[in-house]
Design a protein around this motif. Structure first.
Motif, PDB file in Angstrom:
ATOM      1  N   GLU A 140      11.229  -0.966  -5.702  1.00 60.60           N
ATOM      2  CA  GLU A 140      10.081  -0.220  -5.175  1.00 60.60           C
ATOM      3  C   GLU A 140       8.877  -1.141  -5.011  1.00 60.60           C
ATOM      4  OE1 GLU A 140       6.881   2.256  -7.439  1.00 60.60           O
ATOM      5  OE2 GLU A 140       8.677   3.529  -7.236  1.00 60.60           O
ATOM      6  N   ALA A 141       8.625  -1.967  -6.025  1.00 60.21           N
ATOM      7  CA  ALA A 141       7.466  -2.861  -5.982  1.00 60.21           C
ATOM      8  C   ALA A 141       7.595  -3.898  -4.869  1.00 60.21           C
ATOM      9  CB  ALA A 141       7.302  -3.549  -7.335  1.00 60.21           C
ATOM     10  N   LEU A 142       8.791  -4.467  -4.701  1.00 60.34           N
ATOM     11  CA  LEU A 142       8.985  -5.459  -3.639  1.00 60.34           C
ATOM     12  C   LEU A 142       8.723  -4.853  -2.266  1.00 60.34           C
ATOM     13  CD1 LEU A 142      12.173  -7.453  -4.735  1.00 60.34           C
ATOM     14  CD2 LEU A 142       9.875  -8.368  -4.367  1.00 60.34           C
ATOM     15  N   GLU A 143       9.256  -3.661  -2.029  1.00 60.67           N
ATOM     16  CA  GLU A 143       9.024  -3.007  -0.747  1.00 60.67           C
ATOM     17  C   GLU A 143       7.548  -2.687  -0.559  1.00 60.67           C
ATOM     18  OE1 GLU A 143      11.559  -0.197   1.312  1.00 60.67           O
ATOM     19  OE2 GLU A 143      12.714  -0.036  -0.537  1.00 60.67           O
ATOM     20  N   ALA A 144       6.908  -2.198  -1.604  1.00 65.66           N
ATOM     21  CA  ALA A 144       5.496  -1.833  -1.491  1.00 65.66           C
ATOM     22  C   ALA A 144       4.621  -3.053  -1.282  1.00 65.66           C
ATOM     23  CB  ALA A 144       5.062  -1.086  -2.756  1.00 65.66           C
ATOM     24  N   ASP A 145       4.948  -4.166  -1.955  1.00 71.11           N
ATOM     25  CA  ASP A 145       4.170  -5.391  -1.780  1.00 71.11           C
ATOM     26  C   ASP A 145       4.149  -5.831  -0.328  1.00 71.11           C
ATOM     27  OD1 ASP A 145       3.592  -5.541  -4.457  1.00 71.11           O
ATOM     28  OD2 ASP A 145       5.232  -6.913  -4.931  1.00 71.11           O
ATOM     29  N   ALA A 146       5.310  -5.737   0.317  1.00 74.30           N
ATOM     30  CA  ALA A 146       5.396  -6.143   1.723  1.00 74.30           C
ATOM     31  C   ALA A 146       4.833  -5.074   2.649  1.00 74.30           C
ATOM     32  CB  ALA A 146       6.845  -6.441   2.090  1.00 74.30           C
ATOM     33  N   GLY A 147       5.098  -3.811   2.323  1.00 75.01           N
ATOM     34  CA  GLY A 147       4.692  -2.724   3.202  1.00 75.01           C
ATOM     35  C   GLY A 147       3.202  -2.623   3.395  1.00 75.01           C
ATOM     36  N   ARG A 148       2.414  -3.060   2.409  1.00 74.99           N
ATOM     37  CA  ARG A 148       0.962  -2.995   2.527  1.00 74.99           C
ATOM     38  C   ARG A 148       0.429  -3.961   3.569  1.00 74.99           C
ATOM     39  NH1 ARG A 148      -0.552  -4.358  -3.414  1.00 74.99           N
ATOM     40  NH2 ARG A 148      -2.626  -4.655  -2.516  1.00 74.99           N
ATOM     41  N   GLU A 150      -1.767   0.643  -2.112  1.00 80.30           N
ATOM     42  CA  GLU A 150      -0.541   0.396  -2.873  1.00 80.30           C
ATOM     43  C   GLU A 150       0.183   1.709  -3.168  1.00 80.30           C
ATOM     44  OE1 GLU A 150       1.060  -1.672  -7.008  1.00 80.30           O
ATOM     45  OE2 GLU A 150      -1.090  -1.642  -6.563  1.00 80.30           O
ATOM     46  N   SER A 151      -0.568   2.745  -3.550  1.00 79.57           N
ATOM     47  CA  SER A 151       0.053   4.044  -3.812  1.00 79.57           C
ATOM     48  C   SER A 151       0.690   4.604  -2.550  1.00 79.57           C
ATOM     49  CB  SER A 151      -0.993   5.025  -4.351  1.00 79.57           C
ATOM     50  OG  SER A 151      -1.491   4.601  -5.598  1.00 79.57           O
ATOM     51  N   GLU A 152       0.018   4.438  -1.417  1.00 76.82           N
ATOM     52  CA  GLU A 152       0.579   4.915  -0.156  1.00 76.82           C
ATOM     53  C   GLU A 152       1.858   4.175   0.180  1.00 76.82           C
ATOM     54  OE1 GLU A 152      -0.824   5.691   4.480  1.00 76.82           O
ATOM     55  OE2 GLU A 152      -1.921   4.265   3.221  1.00 76.82           O
ATOM     56  N   SER A 153       1.847   2.858  -0.017  1.00 77.02           N
ATOM     57  CA  SER A 153       3.035   2.062   0.288  1.00 77.02           C
ATOM     58  C   SER A 153       4.195   2.418  -0.630  1.00 77.02           C
ATOM     59  CB  SER A 153       2.699   0.572   0.163  1.00 77.02           C
ATOM     60  OG  SER A 153       3.776  -0.228   0.581  1.00 77.02           O
TER      61      SER A 153
END
Length: 609
Positions: A175-183, A82-85
């Motif tokens: 940021e959270a939406l992008e990270a949720d998907a990016g993982r 999650e931190s990486e994403s």
């Protein structure tokens, strides 16, 4: 005001540090797991060889510790990912601000014969979509491209602007939406199409009462007969016959069940990612009607995403057992695992499936709005335009090209009279900025008509239909000459030019594929046709004679770009000026390329005259 780039840099560095910290902890836990596993082997072997209950107890305690380390390790790795994403979200934002966005994946597609997408670099490589797209689903990318490729009604434009303005302030949520998907997907975007194929499947178990009854009753019946035979109440043949029927049913339906499970097999991929994104939206607090409406569309059957997605996640996890051979083989025969899991998935499908496509489409629209909001929040020159019904046509102060960095931009004021048949004739030197101006206008109009921000200090626009003929595909494979290809393109420009809302054209060097006289007469005829039918727009040309239209028509004006020679070096300032250009640099450019021309400056002046 745009968010300073330093905030993205700060967040990037913070998430990067968190990622490294979690990675380091994960490595230590991994080593502890290895040592614990060796301890289990050593203590267990000692207990067995020495028949020692103490050592066996120690081995059991070590096993419990090992299981705890596995759970802890999984949590740490999730936090690391999650931190990486989240770090990568800000890396991409920084690239958009610093002009490195060409390193981002290509985004968006438009029809090959679209009226303006290919001319103004709207989709694909080196495009506006590539510059601003923050979506992580296939549908989100397609929605953004569709919005930019077609004008929305005025009420939709205003509603989207309100939503974009609110989302621009919510960097944490975006940021959270992008990270949720990016993982979930890495470089690829999430495509729920395979899962939606499952939604459309006719029920195999749920729609067959006999099969449903067998899935429920056979396993306990076989178990009951087995226990009864052990107790001596029934002969062993009874449970063997029932068990054989159950085994045949399990093996006969395994292929059909596996085909359905494959459509939801990527649980750790897009299903989990979509679950995180939908639940994130569920807990968001919004005021814009567009955003609250999207939130409601994601509540399927009156149930919030956290409820119906958690139920799906549970049964999709059980379905994954079909990949674990030979364990799955024996479990399926013993309890009809596949049929019972598929029954629950089909029951979920019956309750939720019909509303699922609309929920995913709502999520795609939210991603498109987030892309527009990222431009508003991330570009220091971006504002929300004033799009109105009245005959403003176009009034823009400080208008600039959205694909250039703020440092590289040269902004210009562009104003067309608020009348039908209004036009600007742009003349100027080679490489002085005529085509860039047209694309700047085109991209900003496309953004405005999609409900997004524009790059300008002031921007007023009336409802128009954008059309362009700037980049012509001369395809020998299609057997089309350049002139024929340009005529084909021009048909899309002049088509229904008298309809409402008025057509706004962008024309760059009309009819380059023919001789000078025909080019002048043809270009003049095209412009006259468009203006006579109430269209408005901008035409860039080297044909100075076209400037005479300003003397003949009250709403046509001449503007130009030029260059100056400083110390034998050609310098451009890319500033738009009133009137017709008085010089040409074509022959000077030839001379600089090594081609000698007698009295270049005199010939240059004659050419301009």
């Amino acid at each position: 005001m745009a968010r300073p780039i330093s905030e993205h840099e700060t967040r990037r560095d913070r998430h990067d540090a968190e990622m490294k910290q979690h990675a380091a902890v994960g490595q230590r836990i991994s080593m502890a797991r290895l040592l614990t596993f060796l301890g289990i082997v050593v203590f267990g072997s000692a207990g067995v060889s020495q028949e020692s209950g103490t050592w066996l107890g120690v081995a059991g305690g070590t096993l419990v510790l090992f299981v705890g380390l596995i759970v802890w390790h999984a949590r740490v790795l999730r936090r690391r990912d999650e931190s990486e994403s989240r770090r990568d979200v800000h890396v991409r934002h920084i690239k958009r601000r610093t002009g490195e966005w060409l390193e981002l994946p290509e985004s968006g597609t438009a029809e090959a014969e679209h009226a303006y997408a290919g001319d103004i670099d709207l989709c694909g490589a080196n495009s506006l979509c590539q510059r601003i797209d923050v979506s992580h689903t296939v549908a989100g990318e397609a929605t953004l491209a569709r919005w930019l490729s077609s004008a929305a009604p005025l009420e939709t434009i205003r509603a989207r602007q309100t939503a974009v303005a609110e989302l621009a302030e919510q960097l944490d949520l975006r940021e959270a939406l992008e990270a949720d998907a990016g993982r979930a997907h890495g470089e690829r975007k999430i495509d729920p199409a395979p899962f939606l194929s499952f939604v459309k499947l006719a029920p195999f178990v749920f729609g067959n009462p006999a099969l449903k009854l067998a899935a429920w009753l056979l396993p306990p019946t076989v178990l009951g007969l087995y226990l009864a035979s052990v107790a001596g109440f029934v002969p062993p043949l009874a449970w063997l016959i029932a068990g054989g029927v159950q085994a045949l049913l399990a093996l006969g339906t395994a292929g059909r069940c596996a085909a359905a499970f494959q459509l939801v097999a990527a649980r750790r991929g897009y299903v989990e990612a979509l679950q995180r994104m939908l639940v994130r939206v569920e807990s968001a607090s919004w005021e814009a009607e567009t955003l609250t409406a999207l939130q409601k569309r994601m509540a399927v059957g009156g149930k919030p995403p956290s409820a119906w997605m958690a139920r799906l996640d549970r049964w999709a996890g059980f379905a994954e057992l079909y990949t674990q051979f030979p364990l799955h083989f024996f479990v399926n025969i013993a309890v009809l695992w596949d049929l019972n899991v598929l029954l629950q998935l089909e029951r979920w499908n019956e309750d939720v499936g019909e509303g699922l496509p609309d929920a995913f489409e709502a999520l795609a629209e939210l991603e498109a709005l987030a892309s527009l909001a990222s431009l508003l929040d991330g570009d220091p020159s971006a504002i929300l335009p004033d799009v109105r019904e009245a005959k403003t046509t176009l009034e823009a102060d400080g208008l600039a090209h959205p694909l250039l960095t703020p440092e590289a931009r040269v902004a210009n004021d562009v104003c067309l009279p608020a009348e039908r048949g209004a036009a600007l004739i742009v003349t100027g030197s080679n490489m002085a900025g005529k085509s860039t101006l047209l694309r700047s206008v085109g991209l900003n109009i496309a953004l405005a008509l999609a409900g997004g921000p524009v790059v300008a200090s002031r921007f007023q626009l009336s409802a128009v239909r954008l059309r362009a003929s700037m980049r012509i595909d001369d395809s020998l494979q299609r057997g089309a000459s350049y002139f024929h290809a340009e005529l084909t393109k021009l048909r899309t420009v002049v088509f229904e030019s008298e309809a409402d809302p008025p057509l706004f054209f962008l024309l760059d060097e009309l009819l380059r594929g023919t001789n000078a006289k025909a080019r002048h007469l043809g270009a003049r005829a095209v412009l006259a046709h468009l203006l006579d039918h109430g269209a408005c727009g901008i035409a860039a040309t080297h044909d100075i004679a076209l400037a005479a239209l300003a003397d003949e028509r009250p709403h046509v004006e001449n503007v130009h770009f030029t260059d100056v020679m400083l110390d034998d070096e050609m310098v451009f300032d890319y500033r738009l000026r009133e009137g017709v250009v008085r010089t040409s640099n074509a022959l000077r450019l030839l001379e600089m390329a090594g081609i000698q021309i007698a009295d270049v400056h005199a010939a240059d002046t004659d050419a301009a005259q």
